[in-house]
Scaffold this active site. Structure first.
Site, PDB file in Angstrom:
ATOM      1  N   ASP A  61     -22.242  26.949  44.348  1.00 34.15           N
ATOM      2  CA  ASP A  61     -21.637  26.007  43.415  1.00 34.15           C
ATOM      3  C   ASP A  61     -22.307  26.122  42.056  1.00 34.15           C
ATOM      4  OD1 ASP A  61     -19.962  25.026  45.389  1.00 34.15           O
ATOM      5  OD2 ASP A  61     -21.240  23.301  45.862  1.00 34.15           O
ATOM      6  N   ARG A  62     -21.578  25.824  41.025  1.00 31.99           N
ATOM      7  CA  ARG A  62     -22.082  25.981  39.655  1.00 31.99           C
ATOM      8  C   ARG A  62     -23.470  25.354  39.438  1.00 31.99           C
ATOM      9  NH1 ARG A  62     -18.801  25.974  34.133  1.00 31.99           N
ATOM     10  NH2 ARG A  62     -20.527  25.765  32.676  1.00 31.99           N
TER      11      ARG A  62
END
Length: 235
Positions: A61-62
């Site tokens: 995830d970012r």
């Protein structure tokens, strides 16, 4: 583009450290993404014309940082993806939770569904329509100042899985305002992919890569991270 931190590379794979708050691949933000950073690194280093092939076999995830492996060719990508499907590709994370879980060690199984519009994951009753099973186990390594450092082992790779599942048991991650972790607002999300274990796609030897989170930063500096990483063994 910023030069990536490379842990290992050969003609089959590249193992690198994804910075936090950098998307794994291109998204609607238009921000620089890690896949393109790795492609550019290969293109420049090996003077490759056109676009260099880099196979994306897993994601972070970012807001999550840590170790990732990329394939240098389609056969390597296929073999790594097969390991993931068979459960032979082991991803381990360190997470700091706001309040310690009731159980020092447990396996969590939930059914998750992602709201794409809100970019959030919700926990639903078992086998709800559209929901996917998410499983992980965690072990609390240390507690301090109402925070807990946990070692997390993923069995499935759902979006926002660790964040949503830990929040569901009342222990959102430090800095994760999206899932209730308002303690630490303004700091990076306290989630780090610290260890990756897989078989080399052609040599077949087991490869283990470890990378420390930014231990000089809050909240990692509140814990003896080096001690725990050096003693934690692959499952």
């Amino acid at each position: 583009m910023e030069e990536p931190v490379i842990l290992y590379e050969d003609n089959q794979i590249i193992v690198a450290v994804k910075p936090q708050n950098v998307p794994t691949q291109a998204d609607s933000s238009g921000d620089a993404n890690f896949l393109d950073i790795i492609k550019n690194y290969v293109k420049v280093k090996y003077n490759k014309p056109g676009n260099a092939f880099i196979g994306l076999v897993h994601r972070l995830d970012r807001p999550t940082g840590g170790v990732m492996v990329f394939a240098r060719n389609s056969k390597a990508a296929e073999r790594l993806c097969k390991q993931i499907a068979q459960g032979d590709f082991i991803k381990k994370y360190l997470a700091v939770t706001v309040s310690a879980p009731r159980d020092a060690r447990a396996r969590l199984s939930h059914w998750l569904i992602k709201d794409e519009k809100e970019n959030m994951v919700r926990v639903l009753p078992a086998k709800s329509e559209g929901a996917k099973l998410a499983e992980l186990d965690y072990k609390v390594l240390e507690t301090t100042n109402d925070l807990a450092l946990a070692d997390v082992n993923l069995y499935t790779g759902r979006s926002h899985q660790i964040r949503a599942q830990m929040a569901h048991i009342g222990c959102p991650l430090f800095g994760d305002a999206k899932y209730g972790g308002t303690v630490g607002r303004g700091h990076n999300l306290a989630l780090w992919a610290y260890q990756l274990t897989f078989s080399h796609p052609t040599l077949k030897n087991t490869m283990v890569f470890k990378v420390f989170p930014p231990t000089e930063n809050v909240p990692w500096k509140f814990f003896r991270v080096e001690k725990h990483i050096n003693t934690v063994k692959p499952e």
